[in-house]
Design a protein around this motif. Structure first.
Motif, PDB file in Angstrom:
ATOM      1  N   GLU A 140       0.829  -1.202   0.000  1.00 52.09           N
ATOM      2  CA  GLU A 140       0.000   0.000   0.000  1.00 52.09           C
ATOM      3  C   GLU A 140       0.866   1.255   0.000  1.00 52.09           C
ATOM      4  O   GLU A 140       1.997   1.246   0.476  1.00 52.09           O
ATOM      5  N   ILE A 141       0.271   2.323  -0.527  1.00 54.10           N
ATOM      6  CA  ILE A 141       0.888   3.647  -0.533  1.00 54.10           C
ATOM      7  C   ILE A 141      -0.206   4.658  -0.223  1.00 54.10           C
ATOM      8  O   ILE A 141      -1.379   4.431  -0.542  1.00 54.10           O
ATOM      9  N   HIS A 142       0.145   5.758   0.425  1.00 58.88           N
ATOM     10  CA  HIS A 142      -0.845   6.804   0.663  1.00 58.88           C
ATOM     11  C   HIS A 142      -1.342   7.377  -0.667  1.00 58.88           C
ATOM     12  O   HIS A 142      -0.552   7.591  -1.588  1.00 58.88           O
ATOM     13  N   VAL A 143      -2.633   7.626  -0.726  1.00 61.82           N
ATOM     14  CA  VAL A 143      -3.261   8.191  -1.924  1.00 61.82           C
ATOM     15  C   VAL A 143      -2.605   9.522  -2.290  1.00 61.82           C
ATOM     16  O   VAL A 143      -2.399   9.823  -3.469  1.00 61.82           O
ATOM     17  N   ASP A 144      -2.254  10.303  -1.290  1.00 62.20           N
ATOM     18  CA  ASP A 144      -1.703  11.642  -1.515  1.00 62.20           C
ATOM     19  C   ASP A 144      -0.177  11.686  -1.364  1.00 62.20           C
ATOM     20  O   ASP A 144       0.399  12.715  -1.009  1.00 62.20           O
ATOM     21  N   ALA A 145       0.495  10.590  -1.681  1.00 63.06           N
ATOM     22  CA  ALA A 145       1.950  10.506  -1.502  1.00 63.06           C
ATOM     23  C   ALA A 145       2.718  11.486  -2.375  1.00 63.06           C
ATOM     24  O   ALA A 145       3.789  11.958  -1.993  1.00 63.06           O
ATOM     25  N   PHE A 146       2.180  11.796  -3.559  1.00 60.02           N
ATOM     26  CA  PHE A 146       2.889  12.652  -4.519  1.00 60.02           C
ATOM     27  C   PHE A 146       1.950  13.697  -5.091  1.00 60.02           C
ATOM     28  O   PHE A 146       0.750  13.488  -5.177  1.00 60.02           O
TER      29      PHE A 146
END
Length: 174
Positions: free
Chosen positions: A102-108
């Motif tokens: 998983e990765i945060h939706v707002d990572a970039f």
């Protein structure tokens, strides 16, 4: 410096017939660790990297100091349930089943340039899942960096062919 000489080979781990490439001996060697980060830096210095992504957990060990050297941010990709905000997830195949990252939706920010860094590429499943997450999050993938590549497992063939793949140490056979 011969970084390969700093990697310990452990036969029959985690099961008979497997030779485990142990990076802890590289990590504990101050000069070896510095040369490793420097060499990864050289591969990405001209790539205008905004973020370095590292997959749990050994990708954190190399990705964070590389991000520092590049003047970039670091974004962790984690196992399910470890990130506190909204996430994107990607399931991928392993030799013995499936796993998920998983990765945060707002990572970039949209269009950010991202390099994926990990300690090792074997079959390529973790790296491909990470790349898919980066792209789902709206970023541009500008390269992969691996300390060790088990090239006899052909993991790089699974990765996008339009993105540079850098490995510092290669094992062409087990």
């Amino acid at each position: 410096m011969d970084l390969k000489s700093l990697i310990r080979s452990v036969p029959d781990f985690p099961k008979p017939g497997i030779v485990f490439r142990d990076i802890t001996t590289l990590l504990s060697d101050p000069q070896g660790l510095q040369v490793t980060i420097d060499r990864l830096y050289e591969r990405f210095a001209d790539s205008r990297v905004d973020y370095v992504v590292g997959a749990e957990s050994r990708g954190f060990m190399f990705g964070t100091p590389l991000a520092y050297r590049l003047g970039a941010g670091f974004v962790p990709v984690r196992k399910p349930g470890k990130l506190p905000a909204d996430t994107l997830s990607e399931e991928y195949s392993l030799e013995y089943g499936t796993d998920c990252l998983e990765i945060h939706v707002d990572a970039f920010e949209s269009g950010s340039r991202v390099a994926i860094v990990d300690d090792l590429i074997a079959t390529g499943g973790t790296a491909l899942a990470t790349a898919n997450l980066v792209r789902q999050a709206g970023a541009e993938l500008c390269g992969f960096g691996f300390v060790v590549e088990l090239s006899f497992l052909n993991g790089r063939e699974l990765l996008p062919n339009d993105v540079p793949i850098h490995s510092l140490i290669s094992y062409p056979s087990e």
